[in-house]
Design an enzyme around this catalytic site. Structure first.
Site, PDB file in Angstrom:
ATOM      1  N   ARG A 208     -26.655  39.279 139.578  1.00 16.24           N
ATOM      2  CA  ARG A 208     -25.571  39.702 139.900  1.00 16.24           C
ATOM      3  C   ARG A 208     -24.835  39.241 140.983  1.00 16.24           C
ATOM      4  O   ARG A 208     -23.571  39.291 140.945  1.00 16.24           O
ATOM      5  CB  ARG A 208     -25.900  41.461 140.310  1.00 16.24           C
TER       6      ARG A 208
ATOM      7  N   LYS B   2     -36.432  44.304 147.605  1.00 14.27           N
ATOM      8  CA  LYS B   2     -36.287  44.700 146.613  1.00 14.27           C
ATOM      9  C   LYS B   2     -35.986  43.280 145.614  1.00 14.27           C
ATOM     10  O   LYS B   2     -35.047  42.721 145.780  1.00 14.27           O
ATOM     11  CB  LYS B   2     -35.241  45.543 146.209  1.00 14.27           C
TER      12      LYS B   2
ATOM     13  N   THR C 154     -26.268  49.777 143.430  1.00 12.06           N
ATOM     14  CA  THR C 154     -25.614  49.423 142.157  1.00 12.06           C
ATOM     15  C   THR C 154     -25.645  50.409 141.090  1.00 12.06           C
ATOM     16  O   THR C 154     -24.824  50.638 140.401  1.00 12.06           O
ATOM     17  CB  THR C 154     -26.540  48.014 141.653  1.00 12.06           C
TER      18      THR C 154
ATOM     19  N   ILE D 218     -37.988  50.163 142.879  1.00 13.55           N
ATOM     20  CA  ILE D 218     -36.819  50.972 142.982  1.00 13.55           C
ATOM     21  C   ILE D 218     -36.307  50.805 141.590  1.00 13.55           C
ATOM     22  O   ILE D 218     -35.776  49.818 141.284  1.00 13.55           O
ATOM     23  CB  ILE D 218     -35.760  50.244 143.945  1.00 13.55           C
TER      24      ILE D 218
ATOM     25  N   TYR E 104     -32.377  43.012 149.273  1.00 10.46           N
ATOM     26  CA  TYR E 104     -32.047  43.208 147.826  1.00 10.46           C
ATOM     27  C   TYR E 104     -31.425  41.703 147.212  1.00 10.46           C
ATOM     28  O   TYR E 104     -30.545  41.296 147.399  1.00 10.46           O
ATOM     29  CB  TYR E 104     -30.911  44.255 147.562  1.00 10.46           C
TER      30      TYR E 104
ATOM     31  N   TYR F 107     -20.489  36.500 144.979  1.00 16.09           N
ATOM     32  CA  TYR F 107     -19.408  35.866 144.801  1.00 16.09           C
ATOM     33  C   TYR F 107     -18.986  34.394 145.520  1.00 16.09           C
ATOM     34  O   TYR F 107     -18.692  33.403 145.226  1.00 16.09           O
ATOM     35  CB  TYR F 107     -17.999  36.773 144.967  1.00 16.09           C
TER      36      TYR F 107
END
Length: 295
Positions: A142, A166, A48, A208, A137, A111
């Site tokens: 997001r 993460k 990202t 991270i 992740y 999405y």
């Protein structure tokens, strides 16, 4: 024995651009050296913070090869490889040149908002296809979907190739639930700079980090102090960054950290559309904090 080598400070490396919008390899080399020489334990590339969605396939390959060459096996490299189409992600894992890479960071499908069973099957397929260890992740803000603790633990138990997560859900309760129930050789990494102090105190194996791009020495010191149980000096470092944590994300990531790196003289303050630089008011606040921190 732990199966995860991605511990301590991982830096979610940005991609610098020149004024004409090309990848700035001179600045990228300087940044990689800066991380390695100032406490980063591993690099996280082409995810990202690197603006990976705005990079072409050819640029990604060249950036990956360039960083691998500069790093020269000094610290591990974790590389982003994820998407909302399981078949396409699997194909990428079969066809991408992973020379010099030590692990894969794979984001929750975004999405299309799969169910927990869909997420489980997606990541099991990714883990089976990947020749390298996989770090999950989870970033619901997001992706629009939250990988729940029970699904994370299920994946950790069912695939030895899934070595860590993460966690950027923003929920310390969720982090605690994973840490409480996970296998001993599976790790949780903070995906939220502002929560790293609390997450490491709760048993996370590191972070991270976005802020690590600019302040790897200070942020890695905070984590290492916590590993030794020295929470008071670690807390002081954490509190010194309280305002900066929010400023780096108020106008979106990586706009904030790119503004910070620009003010420190590392890069041009350039992003690729649809991302744009921070507002002038945010930039001024970042500049003022740098003066206080004397960086």
């Amino acid at each position: 024995m732990a199966r995860n080598i991605f511990r301590g400070l991982g830096v979610a490396l940005i991609t610098p651009f020149t004024e004409n919008g090309d990848v700035d390899y001179n600045s990228l080399k300087r940044l990689v050296e800066y991380q390695i020489q100032n406490g980063a334990d591993f690099l996280c590339i082409l995810a990202t913070t690197s603006e990976a969605p705005c990079l072409s396939k050819e640029e990604k390959q060249k950036i990956k090869d360039f960083i691998v060459d500069i790093n020269s096996k000094r610290i591990p490299i974790l590389m982003g490889c994820g998407g909302y189409n399981t078949k396409a992600v699997v194909e990428d894992l079969y066809t991408t040149d992973l020379t010099g890479i030590d692990g894969i960071l794979s984001v929750c499908p975004y999405y299309n908002k799969p169910s927990q069973e869909g997420l489980y099957r997606h990541f099991m397929a990714v883990a089976e296809a990947s020749p390298l260890p996989v770090v999950l992740y989870n970033v619901p803000g997001r992706t629009g979907v939250n990988l729940k603790p029970e699904t994370t633990v299920r994946l950790a138990n069912d695939s030895k190739n899934i070595v860590a997560i993460k966690e950027a859900s923003g929920s310390l309760e969720q982090v605690d639930e994973i840490i409480k129930n996970k296998p001993a050789d599976f790790n949780v990494l903070s995906g939220d700079d502002a929560l790293t102090f609390s997450m490491v105190a709760s048993g996370a194996a590191g972070a991270i980090s976005v802020i690590g791009n600019a302040l790897p020495k200070e942020f890695s010191r905070m984590i290492r102090l916590e590993f030794k149980g020295e929470y008071e000096p670690a807390r002081k470092i954490h509190h010194s960054f309280t305002e900066l944590y929010s400023l780096l994300f108020v106008d979106g990531n990586p706009a904030g950290v790119k503004a910070l790196l620009h003010e420190m003289g590392f890069i041009e303050n350039i992003l690729r559309l649809p991302l744009v630089p921070t507002r002038l008011t945010t930039l001024q606040k970042i500049t003022n904090i740098l003066k206080v921190l004397k960086i």
